[in-house]
Design a protein around this motif. Structure first.
Motif, PDB file in Angstrom:
ATOM      1  N   ARG A  25       0.865  -1.183   0.043  1.00 57.46           N
ATOM      2  CA  ARG A  25      -0.057  -0.031   0.026  1.00 57.46           C
ATOM      3  C   ARG A  25       0.989   1.329  -0.116  1.00 57.46           C
ATOM      4  O   ARG A  25       0.677   2.197  -0.696  1.00 57.46           O
ATOM      5  CB  ARG A  25      -0.980   0.109   1.029  1.00 57.46           C
ATOM      6  CG  ARG A  25      -2.260  -0.796   1.076  1.00 57.46           C
ATOM      7  CD  ARG A  25      -2.967  -0.728   2.388  1.00 57.46           C
ATOM      8  NE  ARG A  25      -4.167  -1.444   2.194  1.00 57.46           N
ATOM      9  CZ  ARG A  25      -4.970  -1.910   3.338  1.00 57.46           C
ATOM     10  NH1 ARG A  25      -4.826  -0.979   4.397  1.00 57.46           N
ATOM     11  NH2 ARG A  25      -6.004  -2.647   2.995  1.00 57.46           N
ATOM     12  N   VAL A  26       1.904   1.309   0.850  1.00 59.30           N
ATOM     13  CA  VAL A  26       2.559   2.526   0.907  1.00 59.30           C
ATOM     14  C   VAL A  26       3.362   2.738  -0.482  1.00 59.30           C
ATOM     15  O   VAL A  26       3.658   3.698  -0.896  1.00 59.30           O
ATOM     16  CB  VAL A  26       3.815   2.181   2.243  1.00 59.30           C
ATOM     17  CG1 VAL A  26       4.818   3.390   2.226  1.00 59.30           C
ATOM     18  CG2 VAL A  26       3.100   2.034   3.447  1.00 59.30           C
ATOM     19  N   GLN A  27       3.911   1.687  -1.053  1.00 61.47           N
ATOM     20  CA  GLN A  27       4.584   1.721  -2.210  1.00 61.47           C
ATOM     21  C   GLN A  27       3.757   2.234  -3.293  1.00 61.47           C
ATOM     22  O   GLN A  27       4.160   2.979  -4.221  1.00 61.47           O
ATOM     23  CB  GLN A  27       5.260   0.386  -2.724  1.00 61.47           C
ATOM     24  CG  GLN A  27       6.545  -0.080  -1.944  1.00 61.47           C
ATOM     25  CD  GLN A  27       6.831  -1.436  -2.161  1.00 61.47           C
ATOM     26  OE1 GLN A  27       6.236  -2.237  -2.764  1.00 61.47           O
ATOM     27  NE2 GLN A  27       8.184  -1.695  -1.893  1.00 61.47           N
ATOM     28  N   VAL A  28       2.533   1.551  -3.313  1.00 57.77           N
ATOM     29  CA  VAL A  28       1.451   2.195  -4.514  1.00 57.77           C
ATOM     30  C   VAL A  28       1.174   3.587  -4.302  1.00 57.77           C
ATOM     31  O   VAL A  28       1.307   4.479  -5.249  1.00 57.77           O
ATOM     32  CB  VAL A  28       0.162   1.354  -4.276  1.00 57.77           C
ATOM     33  CG1 VAL A  28      -0.969   1.859  -5.220  1.00 57.77           C
ATOM     34  CG2 VAL A  28       0.389  -0.159  -4.864  1.00 57.77           C
ATOM     35  N   GLU A  29       0.988   4.005  -3.059  1.00 61.56           N
ATOM     36  CA  GLU A  29       0.666   5.542  -2.897  1.00 61.56           C
ATOM     37  C   GLU A  29       1.815   6.258  -3.063  1.00 61.56           C
ATOM     38  O   GLU A  29       1.716   7.532  -3.598  1.00 61.56           O
ATOM     39  CB  GLU A  29      -0.024   5.626  -1.622  1.00 61.56           C
ATOM     40  CG  GLU A  29      -1.418   5.435  -1.716  1.00 61.56           C
ATOM     41  CD  GLU A  29      -2.297   5.905  -2.774  1.00 61.56           C
ATOM     42  OE1 GLU A  29      -2.405   7.282  -2.661  1.00 61.56           O
ATOM     43  OE2 GLU A  29      -2.653   5.258  -3.611  1.00 61.56           O
ATOM     44  N   ALA A  30       3.064   5.906  -2.742  1.00 63.35           N
ATOM     45  CA  ALA A  30       4.277   6.516  -3.130  1.00 63.35           C
ATOM     46  C   ALA A  30       4.401   7.003  -4.547  1.00 63.35           C
ATOM     47  O   ALA A  30       4.624   7.998  -4.885  1.00 63.35           O
ATOM     48  CB  ALA A  30       5.285   6.090  -2.539  1.00 63.35           C
ATOM     49  N   VAL A  31       4.463   5.815  -5.477  1.00 62.41           N
ATOM     50  CA  VAL A  31       4.566   5.971  -6.886  1.00 62.41           C
ATOM     51  C   VAL A  31       3.139   6.940  -7.338  1.00 62.41           C
ATOM     52  O   VAL A  31       3.389   7.685  -8.340  1.00 62.41           O
ATOM     53  CB  VAL A  31       3.984   4.426  -7.443  1.00 62.41           C
ATOM     54  CG1 VAL A  31       3.967   4.599  -8.826  1.00 62.41           C
ATOM     55  CG2 VAL A  31       5.418   3.681  -7.007  1.00 62.41           C
ATOM     56  N   HIS A  32       1.955   6.752  -6.797  1.00 61.24           N
ATOM     57  CA  HIS A  32       0.980   7.606  -6.936  1.00 61.24           C
ATOM     58  C   HIS A  32       1.244   9.036  -6.908  1.00 61.24           C
ATOM     59  O   HIS A  32       1.044  10.021  -7.827  1.00 61.24           O
ATOM     60  CB  HIS A  32      -0.318   7.170  -6.143  1.00 61.24           C
ATOM     61  CG  HIS A  32      -1.482   8.169  -6.594  1.00 61.24           C
ATOM     62  ND1 HIS A  32      -2.328   7.862  -7.391  1.00 61.24           N
ATOM     63  CD2 HIS A  32      -1.718   9.392  -5.988  1.00 61.24           C
ATOM     64  CE1 HIS A  32      -3.298   8.661  -7.404  1.00 61.24           C
ATOM     65  NE2 HIS A  32      -2.932   9.651  -6.584  1.00 61.24           N
ATOM     66  N   GLN A  33       1.791   9.445  -5.774  1.00 61.60           N
ATOM     67  CA  GLN A  33       2.370  10.857  -5.505  1.00 61.60           C
ATOM     68  C   GLN A  33       3.460  11.177  -6.373  1.00 61.60           C
ATOM     69  O   GLN A  33       3.064  12.402  -7.041  1.00 61.60           O
ATOM     70  CB  GLN A  33       2.507  10.980  -4.022  1.00 61.60           C
ATOM     71  CG  GLN A  33       1.253  10.722  -3.166  1.00 61.60           C
ATOM     72  CD  GLN A  33       0.163  11.569  -3.252  1.00 61.60           C
ATOM     73  OE1 GLN A  33       0.289  12.567  -3.777  1.00 61.60           O
ATOM     74  NE2 GLN A  33      -0.886  10.724  -2.943  1.00 61.60           N
ATOM     75  N   VAL A  34       4.234  10.658  -6.642  1.00 61.47           N
ATOM     76  CA  VAL A  34       5.509  10.722  -7.348  1.00 61.47           C
ATOM     77  C   VAL A  34       4.954  10.879  -8.949  1.00 61.47           C
ATOM     78  O   VAL A  34       5.414  12.057  -9.672  1.00 61.47           O
ATOM     79  CB  VAL A  34       6.582   9.823  -7.357  1.00 61.47           C
ATOM     80  CG1 VAL A  34       7.772   9.985  -8.213  1.00 61.47           C
ATOM     81  CG2 VAL A  34       7.215  10.212  -5.840  1.00 61.47           C
ATOM     82  N   GLY A  35       4.040  10.296  -9.236  1.00 65.10           N
ATOM     83  CA  GLY A  35       3.245  10.359 -10.545  1.00 65.10           C
ATOM     84  C   GLY A  35       2.872  11.937 -10.766  1.00 65.10           C
ATOM     85  O   GLY A  35       2.850  12.434 -11.883  1.00 65.10           O
ATOM     86  N   HIS A  36       1.893  12.039  -9.690  1.00 65.27           N
ATOM     87  CA  HIS A  36       1.467  13.668  -9.712  1.00 65.27           C
ATOM     88  C   HIS A  36       2.638  14.741  -9.803  1.00 65.27           C
ATOM     89  O   HIS A  36       2.605  15.581 -10.494  1.00 65.27           O
ATOM     90  CB  HIS A  36       0.698  14.055  -8.567  1.00 65.27           C
ATOM     91  CG  HIS A  36      -0.636  13.378  -8.629  1.00 65.27           C
ATOM     92  ND1 HIS A  36      -1.574  13.292  -9.601  1.00 65.27           N
ATOM     93  CD2 HIS A  36      -1.367  12.694  -7.463  1.00 65.27           C
ATOM     94  CE1 HIS A  36      -2.719  12.746  -9.389  1.00 65.27           C
ATOM     95  NE2 HIS A  36      -2.406  12.217  -7.939  1.00 65.27           N
ATOM     96  N   LEU A  37       3.777  14.406  -8.998  1.00 63.25           N
ATOM     97  CA  LEU A  37       4.970  15.309  -9.081  1.00 63.25           C
ATOM     98  C   LEU A  37       5.646  15.624 -10.201  1.00 63.25           C
ATOM     99  O   LEU A  37       5.874  16.687 -10.843  1.00 63.25           O
ATOM    100  CB  LEU A  37       6.017  14.851  -8.095  1.00 63.25           C
ATOM    101  CG  LEU A  37       5.714  15.161  -6.609  1.00 63.25           C
ATOM    102  CD1 LEU A  37       6.840  14.537  -5.749  1.00 63.25           C
ATOM    103  CD2 LEU A  37       5.493  16.674  -6.220  1.00 63.25           C
TER     104      LEU A  37
END
Length: 178
Positions: free
Chosen positions: A124-136
């Motif tokens: 979960r933490v990895q998925v959401e980190a990738v998600h946030q970096v995708g936005h960045l």
């Protein structure tokens, strides 16, 4: 195009093993080299909203933004990782928040822990980190509920997501990286 670098900053006391587990998926799925900061920010008492009993993520992001300016390695992006329960005014909570303009994001483990430990929590933490970096780096939300860029409203939504972008978002990522 030169590879982007991200400074991962513990905010408070998130488990080191979870922060370190973000480096590989960020490189694999977003092409971003992540470096864990040697110094953590203290628990974000300055961002606490007593009426909500939560932490305003924009206040934390402002503090994280100062680290980009001071970074001797010249990281282009920064993401804080915290155990604090985050909010933005228009939402009851957020798993994380990213501001493309300032190149700053924050990710909370607080709600990701609901019904999860071990491998499920790490994913979960990895998925959401990738998600946030995708936005960045310029990706928007995706309508495909399996795509990492889908907007989750519950931890179970995250469990259904892939660790990487769908074909449409991958093509957009390739376009952005040209």
């Amino acid at each position: 195009m030169p590879q982007k670098t991200l400074l991962l900053v513990p905010v408070g006391s998130p488990p080191t093993v979870l922060v370190n587990a973000l480096q590989e998926p960020l490189m694999t799925h977003m092409g971003v080299s992540a470096v864990v900061s040697r110094t953590a920010l203290s628990s974000p008492a300055y961002a606490f909203n007593k009426d909500r009993g939560q932490y305003h993520c924009n206040a934390i992001m402002r503090r994280l933004g100062t680290l980009l300016e001071e970074s001797p390695q010249k990281q282009q992006l920064v993401m804080g990782v915290t155990d604090a329960d985050l909010f933005v005014p228009e939402s009851p909570f957020v798993f994380g928040e990213a501001d493309r303009e300032s190149k700053v994001a924050v990710l909370s483990l607080f709600r990701l822990r609901q019904g999860a430990e071990g491998e499920t929590l790490r994913r979960r933490v990895q998925v959401e980190a990738v998600h946030q970096v995708g936005h960045l780096i310029g990706l928007s939300y995706c309508e495909d509920s399996r795509c990492v860029m889908f907007f989750p409203q519950a931890p179970q939504d995250i469990d259904r997501k892939q660790l990487g972008p769908c074909n449409v978002c991958r093509n957009e990522l390739n376009r952005l990286n040209r």
